[in-house]
Design an enzyme around this catalytic site. Structure first.
Site, mmCIF file in Angstrom:
data_model
loop_
_atom_site.group_PDB
_atom_site.id
_atom_site.type_symbol
_atom_site.label_atom_id
_atom_site.label_comp_id
_atom_site.label_asym_id
_atom_site.label_seq_id
_atom_site.Cartn_x
_atom_site.Cartn_y
_atom_site.Cartn_z
ATOM 1 N N HIS B 115 30.931 50.480 29.742
ATOM 2 C CA HIS B 115 31.956 51.228 29.007
ATOM 3 C C HIS B 115 33.326 51.184 29.695
ATOM 4 O O HIS B 115 34.308 51.755 29.213
ATOM 5 C CB HIS B 115 31.476 52.682 28.839
ATOM 6 N N LYS B 117 36.984 49.988 30.983
ATOM 7 C CA LYS B 117 38.117 49.271 30.403
ATOM 8 C C LYS B 117 39.101 49.088 31.547
ATOM 9 O O LYS B 117 40.057 49.858 31.680
ATOM 10 C CB LYS B 117 38.801 50.070 29.299
ATOM 11 N N ASP B 122 45.389 39.178 39.674
ATOM 12 C CA ASP B 122 45.787 38.560 40.955
ATOM 13 C C ASP B 122 45.383 39.402 42.167
ATOM 14 O O ASP B 122 46.036 39.321 43.217
ATOM 15 C CB ASP B 122 47.314 38.344 41.006
#
Ligand SMILES: [Zn+2]
Ligand SMILES: [Zn+2]
Lengths: 168, 168
Positions: B115, B117, B122
């Protein structure tokens, strides 16, 4: 962290402390800490952060079904801490007599969701991330939260909370 | 903060961001920025952050259906940037020939969900929050992201990404 924890204890649990500057009135003790789920350790960090509230808890949370977190919030409110909650979850309405609570009524498909999961404590730090205050988030899902006292972050989450509070 | 400072002392001393120092090897230009949705301005900030990638994009995203973000990632990959994606969303598998992609196969009720996000660019900054890379998140929902180059945060999200990458 809990009030009374030494900085050493806090730091040991959360990675290296920010660089130290001496004097000059500089305020450099800004932290950005992250915690990952499922993990009871992470959960305890979240719980302790909430228990550290002295004045206010402003919570925007999509789902709120975790009884342990619900107890912490209810206790805080009982102890005179100002609690405001915006949620999609109608279980929040059952939490207490007079916790200030706004529920987003949107429920039809294609309606907007109040999908945030953030919490501002004492206008002092903010908790944000993917983590809903639910049992699945705590026990099953891969989730993260980030806790920071960065004033830019705290201020902008406060602004957003107040905007949402007027809107719902 | 000093070792031995109480948490309350540390918290009480927190305030505006540290002054910026030049040179001296000090890492003082740490930022914590937040953006709120729905907002095309916020979306553009996210898109620009992704377009700034020079080396790698590590993405853990529950849902990924936004074609504009998908194009940015595909272009980055085409330009030699190393892309790794962990998602619940099988649309990601259609993005490109050889983007390294792992899908969580869990789909039954009560199974765990990836779940998260978050996205690490870099190993330089991390984007996290409630925001899925979907049209609903962009156009309808109340959502937030936070972008920070805090080394503690970047390091710990990298560690978590690598752990998940092995696990899925
Ligand atoms: Zn009240
Ligand atoms: Zn490739």
């Amino acid at each position: 962290p809990q009030v009374g924890d030494s900085w050493a204890t806090v730091a040991a649990n959360s990675g290296p402390p920010p660089p130290q500057h001496q004097g000059g009135g500089e305020r450099t003790n800004i932290y950005v800490r992250s915690f990952f789920f499922p993990s009871e350790d992470s959960f305890n960090q979240l719980a302790n952060a909430l228990k550290s509230a002295k004045h206010s808890i402003d919570l925007a949370i999509y789902s709120f079904t975790d009884n342990d977190l619900s107890k912490i919030i209810t206790n805080a409110h009982r102890n005179g801490i100002k609690v405001r909650i915006i949620s999609e979850d109608d279980q929040v309405g059952k939490m207490g007599n007079d916790i200030e609570f706004l529920r987003d009524e949107a429920s039809a498909p294609n309606e907007s969701l109040m999908h945030n999961k953030f919490c501002i404590v004492d206008k002092r730090f903010v908790i944000t991330g993917s983590y809903n205050w639910s049992k699945a988030a705590r026990r099953q899902n891969q989730e993260n939260i980030l806790i920071t006292n960065s004033p830019e972050a705290v201020q902008s989450y406060c602004r957003e909370f107040n905007k949402l509070w007027k809107q719902f």
